[in-house]
Design a protein around this motif. Structure first.
Motif, PDB file in Angstrom:
ATOM      1  N   GLU A 179      -1.920 -21.177 -28.914  1.00 31.40           N
ATOM      2  CA  GLU A 179      -0.549 -21.501 -28.538  1.00 31.40           C
ATOM      3  C   GLU A 179      -0.486 -22.075 -27.132  1.00 31.40           C
ATOM      4  O   GLU A 179       0.274 -23.016 -26.866  1.00 31.40           O
ATOM      5  CB  GLU A 179       0.334 -20.250 -28.630  1.00 31.40           C
ATOM      6  N   ILE A 180      -1.293 -21.517 -26.232  1.00 35.53           N
ATOM      7  CA  ILE A 180      -1.310 -22.018 -24.855  1.00 35.53           C
ATOM      8  C   ILE A 180      -1.823 -23.451 -24.823  1.00 35.53           C
ATOM      9  O   ILE A 180      -1.248 -24.320 -24.162  1.00 35.53           O
ATOM     10  CB  ILE A 180      -2.177 -21.107 -23.959  1.00 35.53           C
ATOM     11  N   VAL A 181      -2.912 -23.707 -25.539  1.00 33.06           N
ATOM     12  CA  VAL A 181      -3.463 -25.058 -25.605  1.00 33.06           C
ATOM     13  C   VAL A 181      -2.432 -26.020 -26.186  1.00 33.06           C
ATOM     14  O   VAL A 181      -2.259 -27.144 -25.698  1.00 33.06           O
ATOM     15  CB  VAL A 181      -4.757 -25.081 -26.441  1.00 33.06           C
ATOM     16  N   GLU A 182      -1.734 -25.595 -27.224  1.00 27.75           N
ATOM     17  CA  GLU A 182      -0.726 -26.449 -27.845  1.00 27.75           C
ATOM     18  C   GLU A 182       0.406 -26.754 -26.863  1.00 27.75           C
ATOM     19  O   GLU A 182       0.910 -27.888 -26.819  1.00 27.75           O
ATOM     20  CB  GLU A 182      -0.167 -25.773 -29.100  1.00 27.75           C
ATOM     21  N   CYS A 183       0.802 -25.780 -26.071  1.00 28.01           N
ATOM     22  CA  CYS A 183       1.848 -26.005 -25.069  1.00 28.01           C
ATOM     23  C   CYS A 183       1.396 -27.016 -24.023  1.00 28.01           C
ATOM     24  O   CYS A 183       2.176 -27.875 -23.589  1.00 28.01           O
ATOM     25  CB  CYS A 183       2.226 -24.683 -24.396  1.00 28.01           C
ATOM     26  N   ILE A 184       0.135 -26.915 -23.619  1.00 22.19           N
ATOM     27  CA  ILE A 184      -0.399 -27.881 -22.651  1.00 22.19           C
ATOM     28  C   ILE A 184      -0.443 -29.271 -23.279  1.00 22.19           C
ATOM     29  O   ILE A 184      -0.047 -30.267 -22.662  1.00 22.19           O
ATOM     30  CB  ILE A 184      -1.808 -27.457 -22.184  1.00 22.19           C
ATOM     31  N   ARG A 185      -0.904 -29.330 -24.516  1.00 23.85           N
ATOM     32  CA  ARG A 185      -1.056 -30.617 -25.202  1.00 23.85           C
ATOM     33  C   ARG A 185       0.280 -31.318 -25.383  1.00 23.85           C
ATOM     34  O   ARG A 185       0.383 -32.533 -25.244  1.00 23.85           O
ATOM     35  CB  ARG A 185      -1.718 -30.381 -26.563  1.00 23.85           C
ATOM     36  N   THR A 186       1.324 -30.558 -25.694  1.00 26.66           N
ATOM     37  CA  THR A 186       2.639 -31.141 -25.966  1.00 26.66           C
ATOM     38  C   THR A 186       3.608 -31.000 -24.795  1.00 26.66           C
ATOM     39  O   THR A 186       4.776 -31.339 -24.924  1.00 26.66           O
ATOM     40  CB  THR A 186       3.260 -30.470 -27.210  1.00 26.66           C
ATOM     41  N   GLU A 187       3.081 -30.483 -23.678  1.00 24.62           N
ATOM     42  CA  GLU A 187       3.898 -30.295 -22.469  1.00 24.62           C
ATOM     43  C   GLU A 187       5.132 -29.450 -22.767  1.00 24.62           C
ATOM     44  O   GLU A 187       6.237 -29.753 -22.327  1.00 24.62           O
ATOM     45  CB  GLU A 187       4.288 -31.655 -21.879  1.00 24.62           C
ATOM     46  N   SER A 188       4.917 -28.367 -23.505  1.00 27.52           N
ATOM     47  CA  SER A 188       6.007 -27.475 -23.894  1.00 27.52           C
ATOM     48  C   SER A 188       6.056 -26.243 -22.992  1.00 27.52           C
ATOM     49  O   SER A 188       5.090 -25.923 -22.298  1.00 27.52           O
ATOM     50  CB  SER A 188       5.829 -27.031 -25.353  1.00 27.52           C
ATOM     51  N   SER A 189       7.169 -25.519 -23.056  1.00 23.56           N
ATOM     52  CA  SER A 189       7.344 -24.316 -22.251  1.00 23.56           C
ATOM     53  C   SER A 189       6.469 -23.171 -22.765  1.00 23.56           C
ATOM     54  O   SER A 189       6.247 -23.044 -23.970  1.00 23.56           O
ATOM     55  CB  SER A 189       8.813 -23.881 -22.289  1.00 23.56           C
ATOM     56  N   MET A 190       5.988 -22.346 -21.822  1.00 22.17           N
ATOM     57  CA  MET A 190       5.176 -21.175 -22.185  1.00 22.17           C
ATOM     58  C   MET A 190       5.932 -19.868 -21.953  1.00 22.17           C
ATOM     59  O   MET A 190       5.333 -18.794 -21.908  1.00 22.17           O
ATOM     60  CB  MET A 190       3.881 -21.167 -21.367  1.00 22.17           C
ATOM     61  N   GLU A 191       7.229 -19.949 -21.863  1.00 21.71           N
ATOM     62  CA  GLU A 191       8.039 -18.769 -21.536  1.00 21.71           C
ATOM     63  C   GLU A 191       7.844 -17.626 -22.519  1.00 21.71           C
ATOM     64  O   GLU A 191       7.914 -16.460 -22.153  1.00 21.71           O
ATOM     65  CB  GLU A 191       9.523 -19.150 -21.484  1.00 21.71           C
ATOM     66  N   ASP A 192       7.607 -17.938 -23.769  1.00 16.28           N
ATOM     67  CA  ASP A 192       7.530 -16.900 -24.805  1.00 16.28           C
ATOM     68  C   ASP A 192       6.125 -16.336 -24.995  1.00 16.28           C
ATOM     69  O   ASP A 192       5.899 -15.531 -25.900  1.00 16.28           O
ATOM     70  CB  ASP A 192       8.028 -17.445 -26.148  1.00 16.28           C
ATOM     71  N   LEU A 193       5.169 -16.732 -24.154  1.00 13.72           N
ATOM     72  CA  LEU A 193       3.781 -16.329 -24.372  1.00 13.72           C
ATOM     73  C   LEU A 193       3.364 -15.109 -23.558  1.00 13.72           C
ATOM     74  O   LEU A 193       2.208 -14.695 -23.605  1.00 13.72           O
ATOM     75  CB  LEU A 193       2.844 -17.497 -24.064  1.00 13.72           C
ATOM     76  N   SER A 194       4.298 -14.529 -22.821  1.00 12.76           N
ATOM     77  CA  SER A 194       4.041 -13.279 -22.082  1.00 12.76           C
ATOM     78  C   SER A 194       2.808 -13.377 -21.178  1.00 12.76           C
ATOM     79  O   SER A 194       1.951 -12.492 -21.159  1.00 12.76           O
ATOM     80  CB  SER A 194       3.864 -12.097 -23.061  1.00 12.76           C
ATOM     81  N   LEU A 195       2.721 -14.462 -20.422  1.00 12.51           N
ATOM     82  CA  LEU A 195       1.603 -14.622 -19.493  1.00 12.51           C
ATOM     83  C   LEU A 195       1.829 -13.763 -18.254  1.00 12.51           C
ATOM     84  O   LEU A 195       2.930 -13.713 -17.708  1.00 12.51           O
ATOM     85  CB  LEU A 195       1.455 -16.087 -19.090  1.00 12.51           C
ATOM     86  N   LEU A 196       0.800 -13.067 -17.837  1.00 16.88           N
ATOM     87  CA  LEU A 196       0.888 -12.215 -16.655  1.00 16.88           C
ATOM     88  C   LEU A 196       0.663 -13.044 -15.399  1.00 16.88           C
ATOM     89  O   LEU A 196       0.014 -14.094 -15.425  1.00 16.88           O
ATOM     90  CB  LEU A 196      -0.160 -11.101 -16.741  1.00 16.88           C
ATOM     91  N   GLU A 197       1.175 -12.532 -14.283  1.00 23.45           N
ATOM     92  CA  GLU A 197       1.042 -13.271 -13.028  1.00 23.45           C
ATOM     93  C   GLU A 197      -0.418 -13.502 -12.661  1.00 23.45           C
ATOM     94  O   GLU A 197      -0.789 -14.570 -12.164  1.00 23.45           O
ATOM     95  CB  GLU A 197       1.759 -12.504 -11.903  1.00 23.45           C
ATOM     96  N   GLU A 198      -1.251 -12.488 -12.934  1.00 26.71           N
ATOM     97  CA  GLU A 198      -2.666 -12.616 -12.585  1.00 26.71           C
ATOM     98  C   GLU A 198      -3.412 -13.597 -13.503  1.00 26.71           C
ATOM     99  O   GLU A 198      -4.583 -13.918 -13.267  1.00 26.71           O
ATOM    100  CB  GLU A 198      -3.356 -11.254 -12.621  1.00 26.71           C
ATOM    101  N   GLU A 199      -2.758 -14.061 -14.563  1.00 25.07           N
ATOM    102  CA  GLU A 199      -3.391 -15.023 -15.457  1.00 25.07           C
ATOM    103  C   GLU A 199      -3.164 -16.468 -15.024  1.00 25.07           C
ATOM    104  O   GLU A 199      -3.684 -17.396 -15.643  1.00 25.07           O
ATOM    105  CB  GLU A 199      -2.867 -14.828 -16.890  1.00 25.07           C
ATOM    106  N   THR A 200      -2.418 -16.637 -13.960  1.00 20.91           N
ATOM    107  CA  THR A 200      -2.127 -17.980 -13.467  1.00 20.91           C
ATOM    108  C   THR A 200      -3.401 -18.745 -13.159  1.00 20.91           C
ATOM    109  O   THR A 200      -3.523 -19.943 -13.454  1.00 20.91           O
ATOM    110  CB  THR A 200      -1.248 -17.913 -12.203  1.00 20.91           C
ATOM    111  N   GLN A 201      -4.384 -18.055 -12.580  1.00 19.45           N
ATOM    112  CA  GLN A 201      -5.646 -18.702 -12.231  1.00 19.45           C
ATOM    113  C   GLN A 201      -6.358 -19.209 -13.480  1.00 19.45           C
ATOM    114  O   GLN A 201      -6.879 -20.332 -13.508  1.00 19.45           O
ATOM    115  CB  GLN A 201      -6.557 -17.731 -11.485  1.00 19.45           C
ATOM    116  N   TYR A 202      -6.390 -18.397 -14.541  1.00 20.74           N
ATOM    117  CA  TYR A 202      -7.048 -18.795 -15.780  1.00 20.74           C
ATOM    118  C   TYR A 202      -6.330 -19.984 -16.427  1.00 20.74           C
ATOM    119  O   TYR A 202      -6.958 -20.891 -16.976  1.00 20.74           O
ATOM    120  CB  TYR A 202      -7.109 -17.635 -16.763  1.00 20.74           C
ATOM    121  N   LEU A 203      -4.999 -19.952 -16.350  1.00 18.38           N
ATOM    122  CA  LEU A 203      -4.207 -21.041 -16.913  1.00 18.38           C
ATOM    123  C   LEU A 203      -4.498 -22.346 -16.177  1.00 18.38           C
ATOM    124  O   LEU A 203      -4.641 -23.405 -16.799  1.00 18.38           O
ATOM    125  CB  LEU A 203      -2.717 -20.704 -16.834  1.00 18.38           C
ATOM    126  N   GLU A 204      -4.622 -22.253 -14.851  1.00 18.28           N
ATOM    127  CA  GLU A 204      -4.923 -23.443 -14.072  1.00 18.28           C
ATOM    128  C   GLU A 204      -6.332 -23.967 -14.399  1.00 18.28           C
ATOM    129  O   GLU A 204      -6.551 -25.177 -14.482  1.00 18.28           O
ATOM    130  CB  GLU A 204      -4.801 -23.134 -12.574  1.00 18.28           C
TER     131      GLU A 204
END
Length: 248
Positions: A179-204
């Protein structure tokens, strides 16, 4: 269960349906379908099998499931499929060549459902002549060919810089990874994916590991793949009503 899962919103529409690429190559689905829902109409959309195999590989890399080069993956495909377990036995993300073989499946569906109940489409023509193809589909389904349809956006899979890092990030994000990859691919919002603040580094790290754009299939690999698929392509040419001359 099938009706509840996929057709709970049915409200008397003239035609309803579903799509699944897994049904086409399934060893058991065709006989089950003709047993339980024999009067259906089938749309089968075929892509250039060489490009299909390459696209399959690129998507599997994107999903963090492929550490090998395309050439190496093709060489050991049969062994990998034989060793697959559990859900991967069904999904078969590494079935690059085997799922680009169409002839046996087409003959099976023709035998079970009859040619009048099957419309085979060219993926390339659908992209180039979208409205003409949609009218053919409407005619086949006996619905108004002038129906207003919104065409979906088209997104290609981005390229992955580091396949090992992609696999590591998949392990970290777990079930949310696709789902995260799909959001990046389609430039969609990730609000519903419950990402933690400490996961910001992994997302980047994931964002930086992806490059938008389509990588071309190397010419030498294309030639070897074309050789593997040429006999099946010849058989398919006799089963469809569009030219497959460009399938090379």
């Amino acid at each position: 269960w099938y009706s509840r899962l996929l057709f709970s919103e049915y409200a008397g529409q003239k035609q309803i349906g579903e799509r699944s690429s897994l049904l086409f190559h399934s060893a058991v689905a065709p006989s089950r379908m003709v047993r339980d829902i024999p009067n259906i109409k089938l749309l089968i959309c075929l892509r250039n099998p060489i490009e299909r195999a390459w696209g399959n590989y690129r998507f599997t890399v994107l999903e963090g499931l492929e550490p090998l080069s395309f050439d190496d993956a093709i060489s050991c495909e049969a062994e990998r499929l034989d060793k697959a377990q559990g859900i991967w036995k069904e999904v078969q993300p590494h079935a690059y060549v085997s799922r680009s073989l169409y002839a046996d499946q087409l003959e099976t569906y023709y035998d079970l459902f009859g040619e009048d109940n099957i419309l085979i489409l060219s993926s390339e023509l659908m992209a180039k002549e979208t409205h003409t193809t949609l009218r053919r589909i409407c005619d086949f389904l006996n619905i108004d060919p002038n129906i207003e349809l919104d065409l979906p956006a088209s997104y290609t899979s981005p390229m992955v810089k580091d396949k090992a890092l992609q696999a590591t990030l998949r392990d970290h994000f777990g079930e949310r990874f696709s789902e995260i990859v799909e959001c990046i691919r389609t430039e969609s919002s990730m609000e519903d994916l419950s990402l933690l603040e400490e996961e910001t580094q992994y997302l980047e790290e994931l964002r930086l590991n992806l490059v938008m754009g389509k990588e071309s299939l190397p010419t030498d690999v294309r030639s070897r793949l074309s050789e593997k698929l040429k006999d099946d392509i010849k058989r398919v040419s006799k089963l469809v009503n569009f030219s497959v001359e460009h399938w090379k």
